[in-house]
Design a protein around this motif. Sequence first.
Motif, PDB file in Angstrom:
ATOM      1  N   MET A   1     -22.927  24.066  11.074  1.00 34.77           N
ATOM      2  CA  MET A   1     -23.788  24.481  10.998  1.00 34.77           C
ATOM      3  C   MET A   1     -24.936  23.740   9.765  1.00 34.77           C
ATOM      4  O   MET A   1     -25.862  23.396  10.465  1.00 34.77           O
ATOM      5  N   ALA A   4     -26.349  21.504  12.415  1.00 31.31           N
ATOM      6  CA  ALA A   4     -27.560  22.248  13.169  1.00 31.31           C
ATOM      7  C   ALA A   4     -28.719  22.226  11.685  1.00 31.31           C
ATOM      8  O   ALA A   4     -30.274  22.191  12.642  1.00 31.31           O
ATOM      9  N   ALA A   5     -28.712  22.881  10.857  1.00 31.43           N
ATOM     10  CA  ALA A   5     -29.664  23.288   9.997  1.00 31.43           C
ATOM     11  C   ALA A   5     -30.657  22.148   9.845  1.00 31.43           C
ATOM     12  O   ALA A   5     -31.988  21.895   9.818  1.00 31.43           O
ATOM     13  N   ASN A  38     -29.185  23.413   5.353  1.00 33.72           N
ATOM     14  CA  ASN A  38     -28.835  22.698   4.914  1.00 33.72           C
ATOM     15  C   ASN A  38     -28.118  22.569   2.867  1.00 33.72           C
ATOM     16  O   ASN A  38     -26.726  22.351   3.435  1.00 33.72           O
ATOM     17  N   LEU A  41     -26.069  25.089   3.332  1.00 31.47           N
ATOM     18  CA  LEU A  41     -24.745  24.831   3.219  1.00 31.47           C
ATOM     19  C   LEU A  41     -23.457  23.863   2.819  1.00 31.47           C
ATOM     20  O   LEU A  41     -22.166  23.804   3.320  1.00 31.47           O
TER      21      LEU A  41
END
Length: 70
Positions: A1, A4-5, A38, A41
């Motif tokens: 994830m 992707a961010a 981002n 995460l």
Amino acid sequence: MAAAAQQTHHDLMGAVLDAEGVVGAKISRLAAEFQELNFRLTGMTGGDPNQVIADINTDVAELNRLCESP
């Protein structure tokens, strides 16, 4: 994830170059929010990623309203 961010942040930064006014400002804000997501995460900064996701959802809804045809 997180990847992707990061990719979304990169893509939005490119879109900012073609946008104007309030739409450009909203896209810029979204890019910053995806960058923050981002960071959260990947552990670069603390904080709840869900807070950023809530902000992103709000700004995406506002961007959609700005881009709707009258």
